[in-house]
Write a protein that holds these residues in place. Structure first.
Motif, PDB file in Angstrom:
ATOM      1  N   PHE A  32      22.009  97.506 -82.455  1.00 38.04           N
ATOM      2  CA  PHE A  32      22.035  96.082 -82.751  1.00 38.04           C
ATOM      3  C   PHE A  32      21.813  95.295 -81.468  1.00 38.04           C
ATOM      4  O   PHE A  32      21.647  95.867 -80.397  1.00 38.04           O
ATOM      5  N   ARG A  33      21.827  93.986 -81.574  1.00 36.68           N
ATOM      6  CA  ARG A  33      21.886  93.097 -80.419  1.00 36.68           C
ATOM      7  C   ARG A  33      22.751  91.915 -80.814  1.00 36.68           C
ATOM      8  O   ARG A  33      23.083  91.743 -81.986  1.00 36.68           O
ATOM      9  N   ILE A  34      23.119  91.111 -79.840  1.00 38.46           N
ATOM     10  CA  ILE A  34      23.852  89.885 -80.128  1.00 38.46           C
ATOM     11  C   ILE A  34      22.937  88.714 -79.800  1.00 38.46           C
ATOM     12  O   ILE A  34      22.576  88.504 -78.635  1.00 38.46           O
ATOM     13  N   ASP A  35      22.542  88.002 -80.842  1.00 37.85           N
ATOM     14  CA  ASP A  35      21.700  86.823 -80.685  1.00 37.85           C
ATOM     15  C   ASP A  35      22.552  85.668 -80.161  1.00 37.85           C
ATOM     16  O   ASP A  35      23.704  85.498 -80.561  1.00 37.85           O
ATOM     17  N   ASN A  36      22.002  84.896 -79.251  1.00 41.83           N
ATOM     18  CA  ASN A  36      22.674  83.767 -78.619  1.00 41.83           C
ATOM     19  C   ASN A  36      23.826  84.230 -77.724  1.00 41.83           C
ATOM     20  O   ASN A  36      24.802  83.509 -77.526  1.00 41.83           O
ATOM     21  N   TRP A  65      32.828  99.532 -73.780  1.00 42.26           N
ATOM     22  CA  TRP A  65      32.386 100.221 -74.999  1.00 42.26           C
ATOM     23  C   TRP A  65      33.235 101.466 -75.243  1.00 42.26           C
ATOM     24  O   TRP A  65      33.722 102.080 -74.303  1.00 42.26           O
ATOM     25  N   ASN A  66      33.389 101.836 -76.497  1.00 42.32           N
ATOM     26  CA  ASN A  66      34.258 102.942 -76.903  1.00 42.32           C
ATOM     27  C   ASN A  66      33.584 104.302 -76.815  1.00 42.32           C
ATOM     28  O   ASN A  66      34.127 105.290 -77.329  1.00 42.32           O
ATOM     29  N   SER A  67      32.434 104.367 -76.203  1.00 42.69           N
ATOM     30  CA  SER A  67      31.733 105.626 -75.958  1.00 42.69           C
ATOM     31  C   SER A  67      30.917 105.464 -74.679  1.00 42.69           C
ATOM     32  O   SER A  67      30.355 104.390 -74.433  1.00 42.69           O
ATOM     33  N   PRO A  68      30.819 106.522 -73.884  1.00 47.21           N
ATOM     34  CA  PRO A  68      29.957 106.443 -72.702  1.00 47.21           C
ATOM     35  C   PRO A  68      28.471 106.577 -73.059  1.00 47.21           C
ATOM     36  O   PRO A  68      27.621 106.367 -72.211  1.00 47.21           O
ATOM     37  N   LEU A  69      28.183 106.910 -74.306  1.00 46.87           N
ATOM     38  CA  LEU A  69      26.799 107.112 -74.743  1.00 46.87           C
ATOM     39  C   LEU A  69      26.211 105.790 -75.231  1.00 46.87           C
ATOM     40  O   LEU A  69      26.179 105.502 -76.428  1.00 46.87           O
ATOM     41  N   THR A  70      25.749 104.969 -74.294  1.00 44.58           N
ATOM     42  CA  THR A  70      25.141 103.682 -74.628  1.00 44.58           C
ATOM     43  C   THR A  70      23.796 103.546 -73.936  1.00 44.58           C
ATOM     44  O   THR A  70      23.580 104.106 -72.859  1.00 44.58           O
ATOM     45  N   VAL A  71      22.913 102.789 -74.570  1.00 41.09           N
ATOM     46  CA  VAL A  71      21.588 102.539 -74.018  1.00 41.09           C
ATOM     47  C   VAL A  71      21.230 101.083 -74.303  1.00 41.09           C
ATOM     48  O   VAL A  71      21.496 100.579 -75.394  1.00 41.09           O
ATOM     49  N   VAL A  80      19.204  92.195 -75.895  1.00 43.80           N
ATOM     50  CA  VAL A  80      17.849  92.607 -76.281  1.00 43.80           C
ATOM     51  C   VAL A  80      17.892  93.708 -77.330  1.00 43.80           C
ATOM     52  O   VAL A  80      17.290  93.600 -78.401  1.00 43.80           O
ATOM     53  N   GLY A  81      18.589  94.785 -77.028  1.00 48.10           N
ATOM     54  CA  GLY A  81      18.721  95.913 -77.938  1.00 48.10           C
ATOM     55  C   GLY A  81      19.732  96.880 -77.366  1.00 48.10           C
ATOM     56  O   GLY A  81      19.615  97.295 -76.209  1.00 48.10           O
ATOM     57  N   PHE A  82      20.741  97.220 -78.147  1.00 48.46           N
ATOM     58  CA  PHE A  82      21.844  98.038 -77.673  1.00 48.46           C
ATOM     59  C   PHE A  82      22.128  99.141 -78.683  1.00 48.46           C
ATOM     60  O   PHE A  82      22.154  98.901 -79.881  1.00 48.46           O
ATOM     61  N   SER A  83      22.301 100.363 -78.166  1.00 51.49           N
ATOM     62  CA  SER A  83      22.664 101.505 -79.009  1.00 51.49           C
ATOM     63  C   SER A  83      23.917 102.150 -78.448  1.00 51.49           C
ATOM     64  O   SER A  83      24.068 102.288 -77.233  1.00 51.49           O
ATOM     65  N   ILE A  84      24.799 102.556 -79.348  1.00 47.96           N
ATOM     66  CA  ILE A  84      25.995 103.299 -78.981  1.00 47.96           C
ATOM     67  C   ILE A  84      26.085 104.509 -79.898  1.00 47.96           C
ATOM     68  O   ILE A  84      25.796 104.404 -81.091  1.00 47.96           O
ATOM     69  N   ALA A  85      26.410 105.665 -79.318  1.00 51.37           N
ATOM     70  CA  ALA A  85      26.518 106.900 -80.095  1.00 51.37           C
ATOM     71  C   ALA A  85      27.862 107.562 -79.796  1.00 51.37           C
ATOM     72  O   ALA A  85      28.444 107.354 -78.718  1.00 51.37           O
ATOM     73  N   VAL A 102      19.013  92.089 -85.461  1.00 52.77           N
ATOM     74  CA  VAL A 102      18.096  93.194 -85.198  1.00 52.77           C
ATOM     75  C   VAL A 102      17.712  93.187 -83.722  1.00 52.77           C
ATOM     76  O   VAL A 102      17.647  92.129 -83.089  1.00 52.77           O
ATOM     77  N   THR A 103      17.461  94.372 -83.182  1.00 56.87           N
ATOM     78  CA  THR A 103      17.063  94.474 -81.783  1.00 56.87           C
ATOM     79  C   THR A 103      15.662  93.908 -81.602  1.00 56.87           C
ATOM     80  O   THR A 103      14.848  93.924 -82.531  1.00 56.87           O
ATOM     81  N   LEU A 104      15.386  93.410 -80.422  1.00 55.67           N
ATOM     82  CA  LEU A 104      14.059  92.854 -80.148  1.00 55.67           C
ATOM     83  C   LEU A 104      13.030  93.946 -79.911  1.00 55.67           C
ATOM     84  O   LEU A 104      11.833  93.708 -80.079  1.00 55.67           O
ATOM     85  N   ASP A 105      13.475  95.153 -79.526  1.00 50.90           N
ATOM     86  CA  ASP A 105      12.510  96.217 -79.263  1.00 50.90           C
ATOM     87  C   ASP A 105      12.171  97.026 -80.520  1.00 50.90           C
ATOM     88  O   ASP A 105      11.023  97.163 -80.874  1.00 50.90           O
ATOM     89  N   SER A 106      13.164  97.541 -81.243  1.00 53.00           N
ATOM     90  CA  SER A 106      12.885  98.379 -82.414  1.00 53.00           C
ATOM     91  C   SER A 106      13.019  97.647 -83.740  1.00 53.00           C
ATOM     92  O   SER A 106      12.580  98.148 -84.767  1.00 53.00           O
TER      93      SER A 106
END
Length: 189
Positions: free
Chosen positions: A63-67, A83-89, A94-99, A134-138
């Motif tokens: 996801f992303r956070i608009d504004n 973040w609750n996981s070290p697995l972030t990108v 713009v676009g954020f993923s957490i796993a 929605v993310t701006l990249d994907s």
């Protein structure tokens, strides 16, 4: 008859929208309200959570956070993401993923927090709204369930200095209605 059918379709769409999983921004860890005042010199924590009532568990979210306010730093405001996981990108604006290495059970999955420590009283005005989007990249606003199936989710909102709590909802219900095609409405019946 046609009016009754249209009314039933709109009722079904509105009930589906409120039950749809979404990524939200909350003022409390219980995910009950999503607005707060910005006091000067006192921290305010926003809880980023996936509300997944009908999904048993998730392994990721995108996801992303608009504004998004960003982190202007001192003397305006210090903004810290945890973040609750070290697995972030990616970046949250713009676009954020957490796993997660272990599936996270619902119905509420804490993804992380964003803490604000504000020093400038005019930095964020009244009724300043941030929205998950929605993310701006994907172009994704999704969670990934425990079986690695990607599931689109709805948008959550958060309002700083809300002047009327009735007008500061946690969930943006306009998105499912706008995205619904006639084919998806017919599939309900």
């Amino acid at each position: 008859m046609k009016k009754l059918l249209v009314a039933l379709m709109l009722l079904a769409m509105s009930s589906l929208a409120s039950a749809q999983p979404y990524i939200g921004l909350f003022a409390d860890a219980d995910a009950t309200h999503c607005y707060a005042d910005m006091p000067i010199g006192a921290p305010v924590t926003i809880h980023v959570m996936a509300l997944i009532e009908d999904i048993p568990a998730i392994t990721a979210a995108e996801f992303r956070i608009d504004n998004y306010t960003g982190n202007p730093g001192y003397p305006t405001s210090i903004v810290t993401q945890t973040w609750n996981s070290p697995l972030t990108v990616g970046t949250i604006d713009v676009g954020f993923s957490i796993a997660f290495t272990v599936p996270q059970p619902g119905p509420v999955v804490p993804l992380g927090t964003i803490e604000y420590l504000t020093f400038n009283p005019t930095w964020i005005g009244v009724d300043y709204v941030m929205t998950t989007d929605v993310t701006l990249d994907s172009g994704n606003l999704v969670v990934v369930d425990a079986e690695y199936i990607t599931i689109p989710v709805g948008r959550g909102t958060y309002t700083f200095n809300c002047t009327n709590p009735e007008l500061c909802p946690c969930y943006d219900e306009t998105i499912p209605t706008q995205d619904a095609s006639w084919g998806s409405i017919k599939a309900l019946y």
